[in-house]
Structures are given as structure tokens and as C-alpha cells.
Design an enzyme around this catalytic site. Structure first.
Site, PDB file in Angstrom:
ATOM      1  N   GLY A   1      67.607 -35.283 -19.988  1.00  0.00           N
ATOM      2  CA  GLY A   1      66.547 -34.379 -20.380  1.00  0.00           C
ATOM      3  C   GLY A   1      65.210 -34.920 -19.913  1.00  0.00           C
ATOM      4  O   GLY A   1      65.083 -36.097 -19.572  1.00  0.00           O
ATOM      5  N   TYR A   2      64.232 -34.050 -19.911  1.00  0.00           N
ATOM      6  CA  TYR A   2      62.911 -34.414 -19.408  1.00  0.00           C
ATOM      7  C   TYR A   2      61.901 -34.442 -20.542  1.00  0.00           C
ATOM      8  O   TYR A   2      61.789 -33.505 -21.326  1.00  0.00           O
ATOM      9  CB  TYR A   2      62.484 -33.447 -18.301  1.00  0.00           C
ATOM     10  CG  TYR A   2      63.312 -33.695 -17.065  1.00  0.00           C
ATOM     11  CD1 TYR A   2      62.864 -34.568 -16.090  1.00  0.00           C
ATOM     12  CD2 TYR A   2      64.561 -33.127 -16.923  1.00  0.00           C
ATOM     13  CE1 TYR A   2      63.632 -34.850 -14.987  1.00  0.00           C
ATOM     14  CE2 TYR A   2      65.342 -33.405 -15.821  1.00  0.00           C
ATOM     15  CZ  TYR A   2      64.879 -34.268 -14.857  1.00  0.00           C
ATOM     16  OH  TYR A   2      65.657 -34.561 -13.780  1.00  0.00           O
ATOM     17  N   ILE A   3      61.163 -35.530 -20.588  1.00  0.00           N
ATOM     18  CA  ILE A   3      60.129 -35.723 -21.594  1.00  0.00           C
ATOM     19  C   ILE A   3      58.793 -35.222 -21.042  1.00  0.00           C
ATOM     20  O   ILE A   3      57.995 -34.640 -21.759  1.00  0.00           O
ATOM     21  CB  ILE A   3      60.043 -37.213 -21.983  1.00  0.00           C
ATOM     22  CG1 ILE A   3      61.403 -37.644 -22.561  1.00  0.00           C
ATOM     23  CG2 ILE A   3      58.915 -37.475 -22.957  1.00  0.00           C
ATOM     24  CD1 ILE A   3      61.652 -39.125 -22.511  1.00  0.00           C
TER      25      ILE A   3
ATOM     26  N   ASN B   1      66.587 -31.708 -10.282  1.00  0.00           N
ATOM     27  CA  ASN B   1      67.042 -31.693 -11.669  1.00  0.00           C
ATOM     28  C   ASN B   1      65.939 -31.258 -12.635  1.00  0.00           C
ATOM     29  O   ASN B   1      66.208 -30.547 -13.600  1.00  0.00           O
ATOM     30  CB  ASN B   1      67.593 -33.068 -12.073  1.00  0.00           C
ATOM     31  CG  ASN B   1      68.977 -33.302 -11.519  1.00  0.00           C
ATOM     32  OD1 ASN B   1      69.851 -32.449 -11.621  1.00  0.00           O
ATOM     33  ND2 ASN B   1      69.196 -34.471 -10.940  1.00  0.00           N
TER      34      ASN B   1
END
Length: 169
Positions: free
Chosen positions: A33-35, A147
């Protein structure tokens, strides 16, 4: 950011026309996941099997990015995954050896189910390499296949089949 070979990522991406043949080196389950994502720079948390990695990627140029990775504990990763917005990226990564290069083939699941992307990391942007016969068209410069983009714009919402992608749409 100081520049050295260990923190520069040079990769090329391709769609895959059929299941790879050849030597399967390893298989990994990945979720990430991306922060943070801004102007081509990302901060990401990733789980590879039972390992957790915090990654920072920053744009350097065509096919090149700075990449810094740090191992984190499961507890820290759990907290970082909670900070992510949007559906996590889930995929199985199969690594194949072909003519002196390792090819990472990502078979996506969940919101990106049906998408298959192969990547090869290179030592230099102009390095020559032989392409396996199971590759389709190159998508290295198409941001839809990053991504970070798939995280916020999952393949399920594109309105295209994988075959249409192979056909150039």
C-alpha cells in the site's frame, strides 16, 4: 539524495502474452500500500511473504528511479498499512531466469485481477538484453502500469480486458 549504484533502480516493464516458460527461481506473495504519492515520488509499505519493507522511490530520469528500502517489524508494518488509503495491491511474484537476467512476473489479484506485468532490472539505462518470447508490448513509460497508479486506479475500473491491453489499448 546521494547517488550510488545501490540506490538507483533501472527497470523495463512489459505485458505478458502467455505464462512464462523457463526456470522458476522463486515465488512470493506480495501485498503493498501507499502512504504518500506525489510528483512521481512514493512512500510504500510492502509485505513479501513474512518480511516487511518500507520503500521510498523518487524520480531520477527515463527508466531510472532512486530507491531506498528498509526492513520494518510486523507491528510497524501493521500500523503503516492502516495509513494507506485505497485497496491494497495484491499479487503473486514469480521470478524467472532468462539469458543472464532475472525477470519478475507479477500476477495481480484483488482489484487488479487479470493484469500480468513482467519487469527486468538493468545495470544501466542503455544495457542490452534479450527478451523472452512470452513478453508482449513494453509499458515502461505508461504510468497506468506503475504500482502507485494501480493502487489509486485499479485495473478492474479501466473498462478494458487484458486482451485489449495486449492489442495496444
Amino acid at each position: 539524495m546521494p547517488e550510488n549504484a545501490s540506490n538507483i533502480e533501472i527497470e523495463r516493464k512489459f505485458l505478458v502474452s502467455r505464462r512464462p516458460d523457463g526456470e522458476l527461481v522463486k515465488r512470493q506473495s506480495i501485498r503493498q500500500g501507499y502512504i504518500a504519492r506525489e510528483a512521481g515520488n512514493t512512500v510504500r509499505i510492502r509485505q513479501k511473504n513474512d518480511k516487511y519493507i518500507l520503500s521510498i522511490k523518487a524520480s531520477k530520469g527515463a527508466n531510472e528511479r532512486y530507491e531506498l528500502e528498509y526492513a520494518v517489524s510486523e507491528a510497524d508494518a501493521t500500523l503503516l498499512f492502516k495509513l494507506c488509503t485505497g485497496p491494497l495491491i495484491e499479487k503473486t511474484r514469480e521470478v524467472y531466469s532468462f539469458r543472464g537476467h532475472l525477470w519478475e512476473v507479477d500476477i495481480f489479484h484483488g482489484a487488479n485481477d487479470g493484469l500480468i506485468i513482467a519487469e527486468v532490472e538493468l545495470d544501466s539505462a542503455d544495457e542490452q538484453f534479450e527478451k523472452p518470447s512470452w513478453l508482449a508490448r513494453e509499458v515502461s513509460h505508461d504510468a497506468r502500469f506503475f504500482n502507485a497508479y494501480l493502487f489509486s486506479h485499479p485495473f478492474v475500473g479501466w473498462g478494458l480486458s487484458y486482451q485489449e491491453l495486449l492489442d495496444g489499448k
